[in-house]
Design a protein around this motif. Structure first.
Motif, PDB file in Angstrom:
ATOM      1  N   ARG A  24       0.865  -1.180   0.000  1.00  0.00           N
ATOM      2  CA  ARG A  24       0.000   0.000   0.000  1.00  0.00           C
ATOM      3  C   ARG A  24       0.902   1.231   0.000  1.00  0.00           C
ATOM      4  NH1 ARG A  24      -3.019   0.837   5.816  1.00  0.00           N
ATOM      5  NH2 ARG A  24      -1.157   1.105   7.087  1.00  0.00           N
ATOM      6  N   ARG A  25       0.389   2.317  -0.551  1.00  0.00           N
ATOM      7  CA  ARG A  25       1.195   3.530  -0.705  1.00  0.00           C
ATOM      8  C   ARG A  25       0.415   4.768  -0.269  1.00  0.00           C
ATOM      9  NH1 ARG A  25       2.548   0.491  -5.499  1.00  0.00           N
ATOM     10  NH2 ARG A  25       4.780   0.085  -5.528  1.00  0.00           N
ATOM     11  N   ARG A  26       1.164   5.806   0.034  1.00  0.00           N
ATOM     12  CA  ARG A  26       0.576   7.133   0.237  1.00  0.00           C
ATOM     13  C   ARG A  26       1.503   8.131  -0.429  1.00  0.00           C
ATOM     14  NH1 ARG A  26       1.328   7.626   6.806  1.00  0.00           N
ATOM     15  NH2 ARG A  26       3.567   7.234   6.846  1.00  0.00           N
ATOM     16  N   TYR A  27       0.981   9.296  -0.716  1.00  0.00           N
ATOM     17  CA  TYR A  27       1.745  10.265  -1.503  1.00  0.00           C
ATOM     18  C   TYR A  27       1.956  11.563  -0.732  1.00  0.00           C
ATOM     19  CZ  TYR A  27       0.891   6.896  -5.133  1.00  0.00           C
ATOM     20  OH  TYR A  27       0.867   5.730  -5.853  1.00  0.00           O
ATOM     21  N   VAL A  28       3.045  12.252  -1.094  1.00  0.00           N
ATOM     22  CA  VAL A  28       3.375  13.530  -0.461  1.00  0.00           C
ATOM     23  C   VAL A  28       2.424  14.592  -1.002  1.00  0.00           C
ATOM     24  CG1 VAL A  28       5.160  15.306  -0.223  1.00  0.00           C
ATOM     25  CG2 VAL A  28       5.788  12.877  -0.172  1.00  0.00           C
ATOM     26  N   GLN A  29       1.767  15.299  -0.086  1.00  0.00           N
ATOM     27  CA  GLN A  29       0.902  16.418  -0.494  1.00  0.00           C
ATOM     28  C   GLN A  29       1.635  17.744  -0.347  1.00  0.00           C
ATOM     29  OE1 GLN A  29      -2.526  15.680   2.029  1.00  0.00           O
ATOM     30  NE2 GLN A  29      -3.518  14.492   0.414  1.00  0.00           N
ATOM     31  N   GLN A  30       2.596  17.769   0.581  1.00  0.00           N
ATOM     32  CA  GLN A  30       3.409  18.981   0.742  1.00  0.00           C
ATOM     33  C   GLN A  30       4.801  18.584   1.207  1.00  0.00           C
ATOM     34  OE1 GLN A  30       1.858  22.421   3.085  1.00  0.00           O
ATOM     35  NE2 GLN A  30       3.717  22.126   4.281  1.00  0.00           N
ATOM     36  N   GLU A  31       5.815  18.982   0.433  1.00  0.00           N
ATOM     37  CA  GLU A  31       7.209  18.709   0.797  1.00  0.00           C
ATOM     38  C   GLU A  31       7.588  19.556   2.023  1.00  0.00           C
ATOM     39  OE1 GLU A  31       9.408  16.602  -0.452  1.00  0.00           O
ATOM     40  OE2 GLU A  31       8.284  15.928  -2.202  1.00  0.00           O
ATOM     41  N   PRO A  32       8.502  19.055   2.874  1.00  0.00           N
ATOM     42  CA  PRO A  32       8.920  19.863   4.025  1.00  0.00           C
ATOM     43  C   PRO A  32       9.725  21.089   3.560  1.00  0.00           C
ATOM     44  CG  PRO A  32      10.241  17.863   3.855  1.00  0.00           C
ATOM     45  CD  PRO A  32       9.166  17.771   2.817  1.00  0.00           C
ATOM     46  N   LYS A  33       9.580  22.179   4.289  1.00  0.00           N
ATOM     47  CA  LYS A  33      10.302  23.424   3.947  1.00  0.00           C
ATOM     48  C   LYS A  33      10.986  23.974   5.192  1.00  0.00           C
ATOM     49  CE  LYS A  33       7.202  24.744   0.252  1.00  0.00           C
ATOM     50  NZ  LYS A  33       5.770  24.952   0.184  1.00  0.00           N
ATOM     51  N   ASN A  34      12.083  24.687   4.984  1.00  0.00           N
ATOM     52  CA  ASN A  34      12.794  25.385   6.065  1.00  0.00           C
ATOM     53  C   ASN A  34      13.096  24.482   7.262  1.00  0.00           C
ATOM     54  OD1 ASN A  34      12.598  27.789   4.546  1.00  0.00           O
ATOM     55  ND2 ASN A  34      10.546  28.172   5.382  1.00  0.00           N
ATOM     56  N   GLY A  35      13.592  23.267   6.989  1.00  0.00           N
ATOM     57  CA  GLY A  35      13.957  22.358   8.082  1.00  0.00           C
ATOM     58  C   GLY A  35      12.764  21.687   8.742  1.00  0.00           C
ATOM     59  N   GLY A  36      11.628  21.713   8.080  1.00  0.00           N
ATOM     60  CA  GLY A  36      10.428  21.060   8.640  1.00  0.00           C
ATOM     61  C   GLY A  36      10.609  19.549   8.722  1.00  0.00           C
ATOM     62  N   GLU A  37       9.725  18.930   9.454  1.00  0.00           N
ATOM     63  CA  GLU A  37       9.816  17.480   9.670  1.00  0.00           C
ATOM     64  C   GLU A  37       9.790  16.720   8.351  1.00  0.00           C
ATOM     65  OE1 GLU A  37       7.591  14.313  12.557  1.00  0.00           O
ATOM     66  OE2 GLU A  37       7.854  16.394  13.185  1.00  0.00           O
ATOM     67  N   PRO A  38      10.725  15.742   8.180  1.00  0.00           N
ATOM     68  CA  PRO A  38      10.785  14.995   6.910  1.00  0.00           C
ATOM     69  C   PRO A  38       9.565  14.085   6.725  1.00  0.00           C
ATOM     70  CG  PRO A  38      12.344  14.085   8.489  1.00  0.00           C
ATOM     71  CD  PRO A  38      11.753  15.312   9.118  1.00  0.00           C
ATOM     72  N   CYS A  39       9.418  13.605   5.513  1.00  0.00           N
ATOM     73  CA  CYS A  39       8.280  12.745   5.184  1.00  0.00           C
ATOM     74  C   CYS A  39       8.453  11.353   5.789  1.00  0.00           C
ATOM     75  CB  CYS A  39       8.136  12.623   3.667  1.00  0.00           C
ATOM     76  SG  CYS A  39       7.689  14.196   2.888  1.00  0.00           S
ATOM     77  N   PRO A  40       7.362  10.756   6.273  1.00  0.00           N
ATOM     78  CA  PRO A  40       7.426   9.375   6.766  1.00  0.00           C
ATOM     79  C   PRO A  40       7.467   8.410   5.582  1.00  0.00           C
ATOM     80  CG  PRO A  40       5.172  10.173   6.850  1.00  0.00           C
ATOM     81  CD  PRO A  40       6.023  11.325   6.376  1.00  0.00           C
ATOM     82  N   ALA A  41       7.545   7.130   5.887  1.00  0.00           N
ATOM     83  CA  ALA A  41       7.564   6.107   4.837  1.00  0.00           C
ATOM     84  C   ALA A  41       6.330   6.250   3.955  1.00  0.00           C
ATOM     85  CB  ALA A  41       7.603   4.723   5.464  1.00  0.00           C
ATOM     86  N   LEU A  42       6.534   6.093   2.663  1.00  0.00           N
ATOM     87  CA  LEU A  42       5.447   6.251   1.704  1.00  0.00           C
ATOM     88  C   LEU A  42       4.927   4.909   1.192  1.00  0.00           C
ATOM     89  CD1 LEU A  42       6.921   9.235  -0.335  1.00  0.00           C
ATOM     90  CD2 LEU A  42       5.258   9.321   1.526  1.00  0.00           C
ATOM     91  N   GLU A  43       5.580   3.819   1.600  1.00  0.00           N
ATOM     92  CA  GLU A  43       5.161   2.501   1.133  1.00  0.00           C
ATOM     93  C   GLU A  43       5.272   1.511   2.285  1.00  0.00           C
ATOM     94  OE1 GLU A  43       6.231   0.881  -2.984  1.00  0.00           O
ATOM     95  OE2 GLU A  43       7.518  -0.316  -1.676  1.00  0.00           O
ATOM     96  N   GLU A  44       4.290   0.627   2.399  1.00  0.00           N
ATOM     97  CA  GLU A  44       4.327  -0.457   3.368  1.00  0.00           C
ATOM     98  C   GLU A  44       4.104  -1.766   2.628  1.00  0.00           C
ATOM     99  OE1 GLU A  44       2.827   1.146   7.703  1.00  0.00           O
ATOM    100  OE2 GLU A  44       1.356   0.183   6.412  1.00  0.00           O
TER     101      GLU A  44
END
Length: 191
Positions: A24-44
């Motif tokens: 199963r997958r999920r997609y990034v809706q907003q990339e992190p900016k200015n040192g914001g928290e990174p994206c979690p795993a996008l695939e399980e």
């Protein structure tokens, strides 16, 4: 921070009738900016097994582990079965399967709870006897799940100890007999 969408539905199992993976997958809706928290795993990924062919025939039974416990439990089972609906004819009386243990987890040897000490006697390379008897038997087929009925001697089959799911391993079927003749510590029953 990163923002991700909801998980998709799980994909189907890629192959029928054999252990495989589903995704199963999920997609990034907003990339992190200015040192914001990174994206979690996008695939399980997860294991899966489809038990039916595309034509609807049952085929996954050989991948189900044999669930076993000490043969001492059969005494208790016989007391309870005496008042059950099970016929007492020869066909439903039971049978024995001899297996040669191939591998087992170290969790079996660590077991020291009084009712589970029988697991300490499981050893690689030993011949063990496992009895199939009502009520572990399927009422239609008169067989126990995981007994290796359609497996030749070279096929690796799986077993798991009832009461400790971490005590598990593999074995190969040697033969099916009417009665078991293994020592008590190497005698088990299908549950």
């Amino acid at each position: 921070p990163c923002v991700v969408g909801e998980w998709s539905h799980w994909s189907g199992c890629a192959e029928q009738c054999q252990p495989d993976l589903r995704i199963r997958r999920r997609y990034v809706q907003q990339e992190p900016k200015n040192g914001g928290e990174p994206c979690p795993a996008l695939e399980e990924k997860a294991g899966c097994l489809e038990y039916l062919t595309y034509q609807g025939e049952n085929c996954g039974y050989e991948h189900v582990p044999a669930f076993i416990t000490t043969s001492e439990y059969s005494k208790e089972r016989k007391r309870r079965a005496a008042s059950s609906l099970w016929p007492s004819d020869k066909e439903a009386a039971g049978y024995c399967v001899e297996f040669k243990t191939e591998s087992l987890s170290h969790h079996c040897a660590l077991e020291n709870r009084p009712y589970a000490r029988w697991m300490q006697y499981l050893r690689e390379g030993h011949t063990v006897c496992v009895v199939c008897q009502p009520p572990a038997m399927n009422t239609d087929t008169h067989r126990c799940s995981g007994d290796g009925h359609n497996a030749d001697g070279g096929k690796i089959l799986h077993w798991e100890a009832v009461g400790n799911s971490q005590c598990q391993g593999t074995w190969k079927k040697i033969r099916q007999l009417e009665h078991c003749s293994c020592p008590l510590v190497h005698s088990f029953i299908f549950t």
